[in-house]
Every structure is written in structure tokens, then in C-alpha cells.
Design a protein around this motif. Structure first.
Motif, PDB file in Angstrom:
ATOM      1  N   ILE A 106     -16.771   6.647   6.471  1.00  0.00           N
ATOM      2  CA  ILE A 106     -16.307   5.759   7.546  1.00  0.00           C
ATOM      3  C   ILE A 106     -15.235   4.825   7.003  1.00  0.00           C
ATOM      4  O   ILE A 106     -15.463   4.114   6.026  1.00  0.00           O
ATOM      5  N   GLU A 107     -14.053   4.835   7.638  1.00  0.00           N
ATOM      6  CA  GLU A 107     -13.014   3.880   7.228  1.00  0.00           C
ATOM      7  C   GLU A 107     -13.096   2.635   8.103  1.00  0.00           C
ATOM      8  O   GLU A 107     -13.239   2.732   9.323  1.00  0.00           O
ATOM      9  N   ASN A 108     -12.996   1.462   7.466  1.00  0.00           N
ATOM     10  CA  ASN A 108     -13.001   0.226   8.257  1.00  0.00           C
ATOM     11  C   ASN A 108     -11.751   0.172   9.125  1.00  0.00           C
ATOM     12  O   ASN A 108     -10.657   0.550   8.698  1.00  0.00           O
ATOM     13  N   LEU A 157     -12.719   1.529   2.270  1.00  0.00           N
ATOM     14  CA  LEU A 157     -12.169   0.233   2.667  1.00  0.00           C
ATOM     15  C   LEU A 157     -10.657   0.232   2.496  1.00  0.00           C
ATOM     16  O   LEU A 157     -10.143   0.565   1.424  1.00  0.00           O
ATOM     17  N   ASP A 158      -9.966  -0.132   3.558  1.00  0.00           N
ATOM     18  CA  ASP A 158      -8.507  -0.187   3.562  1.00  0.00           C
ATOM     19  C   ASP A 158      -8.095  -1.657   3.472  1.00  0.00           C
ATOM     20  O   ASP A 158      -8.478  -2.462   4.320  1.00  0.00           O
ATOM     21  N   THR A 159      -7.310  -2.002   2.442  1.00  0.00           N
ATOM     22  CA  THR A 159      -6.939  -3.411   2.228  1.00  0.00           C
ATOM     23  C   THR A 159      -6.182  -3.990   3.430  1.00  0.00           C
ATOM     24  O   THR A 159      -6.392  -5.144   3.801  1.00  0.00           O
ATOM     25  N   CYS A 160      -5.324  -3.179   4.040  1.00  0.00           N
ATOM     26  CA  CYS A 160      -4.554  -3.648   5.196  1.00  0.00           C
ATOM     27  C   CYS A 160      -5.480  -3.936   6.376  1.00  0.00           C
ATOM     28  O   CYS A 160      -5.341  -4.946   7.062  1.00  0.00           O
ATOM     29  N   HIS A 161      -6.450  -3.063   6.591  1.00  0.00           N
ATOM     30  CA  HIS A 161      -7.371  -3.246   7.720  1.00  0.00           C
ATOM     31  C   HIS A 161      -8.317  -4.419   7.463  1.00  0.00           C
ATOM     32  O   HIS A 161      -8.675  -5.146   8.394  1.00  0.00           O
ATOM     33  N   LEU A 162      -8.719  -4.607   6.203  1.00  0.00           N
ATOM     34  CA  LEU A 162      -9.550  -5.765   5.862  1.00  0.00           C
ATOM     35  C   LEU A 162      -8.787  -7.056   6.173  1.00  0.00           C
ATOM     36  O   LEU A 162      -9.300  -7.974   6.813  1.00  0.00           O
ATOM     37  N   TRP A 193     -11.032   3.335  -1.966  1.00  0.00           N
ATOM     38  CA  TRP A 193     -10.192   2.285  -1.358  1.00  0.00           C
ATOM     39  C   TRP A 193      -8.874   2.877  -0.873  1.00  0.00           C
ATOM     40  O   TRP A 193      -8.284   3.718  -1.557  1.00  0.00           O
ATOM     41  N   HIS A 194      -8.424   2.424   0.285  1.00  0.00           N
ATOM     42  CA  HIS A 194      -7.045   2.654   0.716  1.00  0.00           C
ATOM     43  C   HIS A 194      -6.268   1.401   0.362  1.00  0.00           C
ATOM     44  O   HIS A 194      -6.659   0.297   0.765  1.00  0.00           O
ATOM     45  N   VAL A 195      -5.214   1.558  -0.402  1.00  0.00           N
ATOM     46  CA  VAL A 195      -4.445   0.414  -0.875  1.00  0.00           C
ATOM     47  C   VAL A 195      -3.112   0.365  -0.138  1.00  0.00           C
ATOM     48  O   VAL A 195      -2.190   1.135  -0.425  1.00  0.00           O
ATOM     49  N   ASN A 196      -3.054  -0.509   0.851  1.00  0.00           N
ATOM     50  CA  ASN A 196      -1.831  -0.672   1.644  1.00  0.00           C
ATOM     51  C   ASN A 196      -1.549  -2.144   1.823  1.00  0.00           C
ATOM     52  O   ASN A 196      -2.474  -2.927   2.021  1.00  0.00           O
ATOM     53  N   ASP A 197      -0.270  -2.511   1.784  1.00  0.00           N
ATOM     54  CA  ASP A 197       0.101  -3.872   2.145  1.00  0.00           C
ATOM     55  C   ASP A 197       0.172  -3.937   3.673  1.00  0.00           C
ATOM     56  O   ASP A 197       0.080  -2.900   4.343  1.00  0.00           O
ATOM     57  N   ARG A 231      -0.518  -2.602  10.855  1.00  0.00           N
ATOM     58  CA  ARG A 231       0.578  -1.723  10.419  1.00  0.00           C
ATOM     59  C   ARG A 231       0.738  -1.813   8.902  1.00  0.00           C
ATOM     60  O   ARG A 231       0.852  -2.908   8.352  1.00  0.00           O
ATOM     61  N   HIS A 232       0.761  -0.641   8.254  1.00  0.00           N
ATOM     62  CA  HIS A 232       0.846  -0.603   6.789  1.00  0.00           C
ATOM     63  C   HIS A 232       2.250  -0.966   6.320  1.00  0.00           C
ATOM     64  O   HIS A 232       3.232  -0.722   7.008  1.00  0.00           O
ATOM     65  N   GLU A 233       2.311  -1.545   5.100  1.00  0.00           N
ATOM     66  CA  GLU A 233       3.599  -1.877   4.484  1.00  0.00           C
ATOM     67  C   GLU A 233       3.559  -1.438   3.020  1.00  0.00           C
ATOM     68  O   GLU A 233       2.490  -1.212   2.454  1.00  0.00           O
ATOM     69  N   ILE A 256      -2.832   5.401  -1.588  1.00  0.00           N
ATOM     70  CA  ILE A 256      -1.849   4.671  -0.770  1.00  0.00           C
ATOM     71  C   ILE A 256      -1.508   5.474   0.486  1.00  0.00           C
ATOM     72  O   ILE A 256      -1.481   6.704   0.476  1.00  0.00           O
ATOM     73  N   GLU A 257      -1.259   4.719   1.567  1.00  0.00           N
ATOM     74  CA  GLU A 257      -0.800   5.309   2.840  1.00  0.00           C
ATOM     75  C   GLU A 257       0.384   4.477   3.323  1.00  0.00           C
ATOM     76  O   GLU A 257       0.463   4.088   4.482  1.00  0.00           O
ATOM     77  N   THR A 258       1.243   4.145   2.378  1.00  0.00           N
ATOM     78  CA  THR A 258       2.352   3.231   2.645  1.00  0.00           C
ATOM     79  C   THR A 258       3.516   3.965   3.304  1.00  0.00           C
ATOM     80  O   THR A 258       3.642   5.178   3.154  1.00  0.00           O
TER      81      THR A 258
HETATM   82 ZN   LIG Z   1      -6.369   3.823   5.652  1.00  0.00          ZN
END
Ligand SMILES: [Zn+2]
Length: 279
Positions: free
Chosen positions: A141-143, A172-177, A209-213, A224-226, A254-256
Motif C-alpha cells: 500500500i502506498e500512502n 512511503l512516498d516522501t512527497c505524499h507524506l 520508500w519513494h523518494v520524491n521532492d 506533484r513530484h519534483e 525515485i519517481e521524479t
Molecule cells: Zn510514489
């Protein structure tokens, strides 16, 4: 060694994604099993699977995950819900054959109808998917970042409890958190966040972890990812995450948007690599 990878295209065949991740210097990977914007289900094509596993083994790309289709809505009781189930059943059946750990899923949306009925449909659908797929594939499950299901840790915890399967994991996606009011810029803050996971008894479910700004401000409800360092999160959060003793061994994907605008790229990975302390 830090596990750093990217979500990359499978255009030209699954094995092409391994070539692409090698080209940008990653060592783990996320892919779609089929087109994410239509209901074309994952198919077990023996030759494609063989080529993928060979390439994966040879370049030691591990772990690999599927990301489920963007169209999935498991809280839907009609056609969309049925198609969502069918696509995830196909995907989770295919995963172990490709030495892929499982599928990372955005559960969908209650569409402003937070009734018990909708929630029951969601739980029933997840249970059915698990019943019809092999035990060695994870349902991750992705947040959620926006007004979708899984915005808060508490909501994810409730779903995990109500489904009651060891195969449910968390991404856990940093952008979504960030979009939902969770952030950490030093070890103490990350420690407090991880404590929250422990208190809820879901820390052991964390898989990746998904690491996105983030292009959007803190707690904005938008997601929105950066590119790393170009968004509103700030480099300290990524540095902290990559080096904290309790998080540094997870896979980071990353999904940048990419500095050239064509998706996750070498430059984003290189920036993250430069943040990993050598000690
Ligand atoms: Zn993600």
C-alpha cells in the motif's frame, strides 16, 4: 551499499527496463506490468520473462517492484472495481515468475462517500486479490498524497488490521507524506516519525520508500513530484532518510520528473548518492 533505483519504462520489453536502470546507475527498480493508463492486463509471456530474469540476475538489480495502474480503485463496487481486481490479480501472479517482490498500489478513492459500504468493498476486494495470488507476492500500500485512500498512517493501519494478511506491506512516498503534514529534517524528527509507525504497530510492514521532492507546499493536500533539491521538501530530509540507521537499508525509488523532463534520471540518483555519508 545504499539501494537506490527508479521507476522506469518497459517500452520494448521488460528486460529493457534493466538496461535503462543500469544506464542511470541504479541498483533497484520499479516498473509497470503493462500500460498504466489503460486496462491492459499483465501477461505471462515466457520469452519476455526469461529475458528479464536473465538481465536482472546478470546486473544484480534487486529488489524490483511493480507499480499498479493509476486507474485502480479498489473501493469501487462496479466495473472499475472489477477491472482493478483483475489487473492486480494478473500482476501479483506474474510477479514471482519475474523475481519481483510485489505490487505497489494506490488503493483508490472513496469519492466523497466515506460510508461503511465503500470501506467494506475496499477490504473485500483486497482480500479477494490476496486469495487469488501466490503467497510470495506482496501487496504494498502506498500512502496517498491527495484526497485518496491512505493519506494518514492511521488509515493505512486500519486497512492492514481489517485485511489481516502478512502479505500487506507499506510504501512511503516522501512527497505524499509532505503533502499530508509529515516531514523530518534531522534524526530526531525522523526518529519521532518512525516511533509513530512503531506505536501504530506498522513499522514492520514498511517495505520501501519513494523518494520524491514536492512541487507543492507543506500540508497542501497536493502531491506533484519534483526533482530532488528543486522542490519544497529540502535536501535535509533526503539526507536524513538516506543515512538514519533505521531507514538507510531500505530500497529508495525515485519517481521524479527528471531534469530533462523525461522521467527519473541519472542526475536525481547522483544527487541522492552524494548525500549518502561515506562512514
Ligand atoms: Zn510514489
Amino acid at each position: 551499499m545504499v539501494k537506490l533505483g527508479a521507476h522506469l519504462s518497459i517500452a520494448g520489453g521488460y528486460a529493457k527496463a534493466i538496461e535503462r536502470i543500469n544506464n542511470i546507475g541504479g541498483n533497484c527498480l520499479q516498473i509497470f506490468s503493462s500500460s498504466p493508463r489503460g486496462w491492459s492486463f499483465a501477461r505471462s509471456e515466457v520469452e519476455q520473462i526469461k529475458l528479464f530474469v536473465e538481465a536482472k540476475t546478470k546486473s544484480k538489480i534487486d529488489p524490483v517492484y511493480f507499480h499498479a495502474s493509476y486507474l485502480v480503485n479498489l473501493a469501487d463496487g462496479g466495473r472499475i472495481g472489477h477491472l482493478s481486481k483483475t489487473s492486480l490479480i494478473a500482476e501479483l501472479n506474474l510477479a514471482p515468475k519475474m523475481q519481483i517482490k510485489g505490487s505497489i498500489v494506490h488503493l483508490g478513492s472513496f469519492k466523497d462517500d466515506r460510508s461503511e459500504d465503500k470501506y467494506r468493498i475496499l477490504i473485500k476486494n483486497i482480500k479477494e486479490i490476496l486469495e487469488k495470488t501466490p503467497n510470495d507476492s506482496f501487496f504494498i500500500i502506498e500512502n496517498a498524497g491527495n484526497r485518496k485512500i491512505g493519506q494518514t498512517l492511521e488509515e493505512i493501519k486500519k486497512i492492514i488490521d481489517d485485511v489481516g494478511s502478512e502479505r500487506l506491506k507499506i510504501c512511503l512516498d516522501t512527497c505524499h507524506l509532505f503533502s499530508n503534514g509529515y516531514r523530518f529534517s534531522n534524526n530526531e524528527e525522523l526518529g519521532a516519525f518512525l516511533k509513530k509507525l512503531s506505536t501504530l504497530k506498522i513499522f514492520d510492514r514498511l517495505e520501501i520508500w519513494h523518494v520524491n521532492d514536492s512541487r507543492d507546499p507543506f500540508n497542501s493536500g497536493r502531491d506533484r513530484h519534483e526533482n530532488i533539491g528543486e522542490g519544497m521538501i529540502g535536501s535535509e530530509e533526503f539526507k536524513t532518510l538516506l543515512n538514519h540507521p533505521k531507514t538507510k537499508n531500505y530500497p529508495f525509488i525515485i519517481e521524479t520528473p527528471g531534469f530533462g523532463g523525461v522521467g527519473p534520471d541519472k542526475k536525481n540518483l547522483d544527487i541522492l548518492k552524494s548525500m549518502v555519508s561515506k562512514t
